[in-house]
Design a protein around this motif. Structure first.
Motif, PDB file in Angstrom:
ATOM      1  N   PRO A 192       6.543   6.275  20.254  1.00  0.00           N
ATOM      2  CA  PRO A 192       5.711   7.460  18.938  1.00  0.00           C
ATOM      3  C   PRO A 192       5.805   5.795  18.609  1.00  0.00           C
ATOM      4  O   PRO A 192       5.547   4.657  19.000  1.00  0.00           O
ATOM      5  N   MET A 193       4.447   5.995  17.686  1.00  0.00           N
ATOM      6  CA  MET A 193       3.603   4.790  16.359  1.00  0.00           C
ATOM      7  C   MET A 193       4.555   4.254  15.724  1.00  0.00           C
ATOM      8  O   MET A 193       5.279   5.369  15.074  1.00  0.00           O
ATOM      9  N   PRO A 194       4.689   3.046  16.012  1.00  0.00           N
ATOM     10  CA  PRO A 194       5.574   2.451  14.472  1.00  0.00           C
ATOM     11  C   PRO A 194       4.991   3.014  13.107  1.00  0.00           C
ATOM     12  O   PRO A 194       3.586   2.841  13.172  1.00  0.00           O
ATOM     13  N   THR A 195       6.080   3.167  12.076  1.00  0.00           N
ATOM     14  CA  THR A 195       5.049   2.815  11.288  1.00  0.00           C
ATOM     15  C   THR A 195       4.769   1.652  10.187  1.00  0.00           C
ATOM     16  O   THR A 195       5.638   0.841  11.130  1.00  0.00           O
ATOM     17  N   PRO A 196       3.840   1.532   9.958  1.00  0.00           N
ATOM     18  CA  PRO A 196       3.150  -0.101   9.519  1.00  0.00           C
ATOM     19  C   PRO A 196       4.180  -0.754   8.027  1.00  0.00           C
ATOM     20  O   PRO A 196       4.676   0.373   7.330  1.00  0.00           O
ATOM     21  N   ASP A 197       4.629  -1.476   8.929  1.00  0.00           N
ATOM     22  CA  ASP A 197       5.783  -2.474   7.389  1.00  0.00           C
ATOM     23  C   ASP A 197       4.455  -3.079   6.754  1.00  0.00           C
ATOM     24  O   ASP A 197       3.818  -4.074   6.557  1.00  0.00           O
ATOM     25  N   ILE A 198       3.828  -1.807   5.618  1.00  0.00           N
ATOM     26  CA  ILE A 198       3.071  -2.813   4.754  1.00  0.00           C
ATOM     27  C   ILE A 198       3.994  -2.938   2.998  1.00  0.00           C
ATOM     28  O   ILE A 198       4.657  -2.049   3.164  1.00  0.00           O
ATOM     29  N   PRO A 199       3.569  -3.260   2.326  1.00  0.00           N
ATOM     30  CA  PRO A 199       3.606  -3.513   0.804  1.00  0.00           C
ATOM     31  C   PRO A 199       3.847  -2.120   0.490  1.00  0.00           C
ATOM     32  O   PRO A 199       2.973  -1.119   0.548  1.00  0.00           O
ATOM     33  N   GLN A 200       4.138  -1.640  -1.115  1.00  0.00           N
ATOM     34  CA  GLN A 200       4.264  -0.252  -1.487  1.00  0.00           C
ATOM     35  C   GLN A 200       4.415  -0.542  -2.968  1.00  0.00           C
ATOM     36  O   GLN A 200       4.944  -1.741  -3.148  1.00  0.00           O
ATOM     37  N   VAL A 201       3.142   0.112  -3.531  1.00  0.00           N
ATOM     38  CA  VAL A 201       2.685   0.075  -4.516  1.00  0.00           C
ATOM     39  C   VAL A 201       3.495   1.346  -5.513  1.00  0.00           C
ATOM     40  O   VAL A 201       2.872   2.487  -5.027  1.00  0.00           O
ATOM     41  N   GLU A 202       3.451   1.213  -6.729  1.00  0.00           N
ATOM     42  CA  GLU A 202       3.558   2.878  -7.214  1.00  0.00           C
ATOM     43  C   GLU A 202       3.362   2.519  -8.845  1.00  0.00           C
ATOM     44  O   GLU A 202       3.254   1.836  -9.742  1.00  0.00           O
ATOM     45  N   ILE A 203       2.579   3.454  -9.354  1.00  0.00           N
ATOM     46  CA  ILE A 203       2.457   3.809 -11.103  1.00  0.00           C
ATOM     47  C   ILE A 203       3.122   4.409 -11.538  1.00  0.00           C
ATOM     48  O   ILE A 203       3.484   5.490 -11.157  1.00  0.00           O
ATOM     49  N   LEU A 204       4.345   3.784 -12.409  1.00  0.00           N
ATOM     50  CA  LEU A 204       5.336   4.478 -13.416  1.00  0.00           C
ATOM     51  C   LEU A 204       4.600   4.723 -14.214  1.00  0.00           C
ATOM     52  O   LEU A 204       5.632   6.504 -14.768  1.00  0.00           O
ATOM     53  N   ALA A 205       3.470   4.687 -15.208  1.00  0.00           N
ATOM     54  CA  ALA A 205       3.329   5.370 -16.368  1.00  0.00           C
ATOM     55  C   ALA A 205       1.814   4.845 -16.425  1.00  0.00           C
ATOM     56  O   ALA A 205       1.582   3.444 -15.804  1.00  0.00           O
ATOM     57  N   GLN A 219      -2.452  -6.195   3.004  1.00  0.00           N
ATOM     58  CA  GLN A 219      -2.249  -4.930   1.041  1.00  0.00           C
ATOM     59  C   GLN A 219      -1.713  -3.598   1.843  1.00  0.00           C
ATOM     60  O   GLN A 219      -1.955  -2.822   2.281  1.00  0.00           O
ATOM     61  N   SER A 220      -1.190  -3.194   0.363  1.00  0.00           N
ATOM     62  CA  SER A 220      -0.676  -1.988   0.257  1.00  0.00           C
ATOM     63  C   SER A 220      -1.770  -0.206   0.711  1.00  0.00           C
ATOM     64  O   SER A 220      -2.738  -0.597   0.604  1.00  0.00           O
ATOM     65  N   ASP A 221      -1.552   0.397   0.475  1.00  0.00           N
ATOM     66  CA  ASP A 221      -1.733   2.144   0.450  1.00  0.00           C
ATOM     67  C   ASP A 221      -2.664   1.656  -0.496  1.00  0.00           C
ATOM     68  O   ASP A 221      -1.574   1.573  -0.962  1.00  0.00           O
ATOM     69  N   PRO A 222      -3.228   1.959  -1.454  1.00  0.00           N
ATOM     70  CA  PRO A 222      -3.151   2.401  -2.600  1.00  0.00           C
ATOM     71  C   PRO A 222      -2.222   3.660  -3.264  1.00  0.00           C
ATOM     72  O   PRO A 222      -2.070   4.484  -2.748  1.00  0.00           O
ATOM     73  N   ALA A 223      -2.171   2.535  -4.909  1.00  0.00           N
ATOM     74  CA  ALA A 223      -1.335   4.387  -5.909  1.00  0.00           C
ATOM     75  C   ALA A 223      -2.326   4.373  -5.954  1.00  0.00           C
ATOM     76  O   ALA A 223      -3.183   4.119  -6.887  1.00  0.00           O
TER      77      ALA A 223
END
Length: 135
Positions: A28-41, A120-124
């Motif tokens: 299986p293809m590994p899940t990329p280990d990238i930073p995570q970002v979230e907009i809380l508000a 870079q992370s995927d964009p939130a």
């Protein structure tokens, strides 16, 4: 006719269960280990009155090597960025960035987090609707 259909169904069932590949040959293809970002508000699809200054509450996470920078984009235009002040990178970076709401209509808000090496992370992403003032 009925016997033919049953025979065909049994044959298909046997073929479906057959594994012709060698054991362990599919990796299986590994899940990329990238930073995570979230907009809380604010919340997605929130309305804001034109000319109002408001804050985006953002959190970025990356345990190794950490978060070095976060960027805020409105409609693909860089509006603001922030970096940790206590170190060149941190495991969890929470920041607040403001924006003066302009341009009546829908706007796409994106936040991207970066490691020190530039990964870079995927964009939130959320949508904000700027509405006119009641007169």
């Amino acid at each position: 006719m009925f016997i033919r259909i049953i025979s065909l169904l049994i044959s298909l069932s046997l073929l479906a269960g057959c594994n012709l590949g060698e054991p362990g040959s599919i990796t299986p293809m590994p899940t990329p280990d990238i930073p995570q970002v979230e907009i809380l508000a604010p919340q997605n699809n929130q309305q804001v009155v034109v000319g109002t200054e408001f804050d985006f509450d953002i959190v970025a996470r990356d345990s190794n090597p950490g978060i070095a920078n976060v960027e805020l984009y409105i409609d693909e235009v860089l509006i603001n960025d922030a970096s940790p002040i206590e170190s060149s990178s941190v495991d969890v970076f929470r920041t607040s960035m403001n924006w003066l709401a302009s341009g009546i209509g829908l706007h796409i808000v994106e936040v991207i987090a970066y490691r020190p090496d530039g990964q870079q992370s995927d964009p939130a992403q959320i949508t904000i609707e700027v509405v006119p003032r009641d007169e």
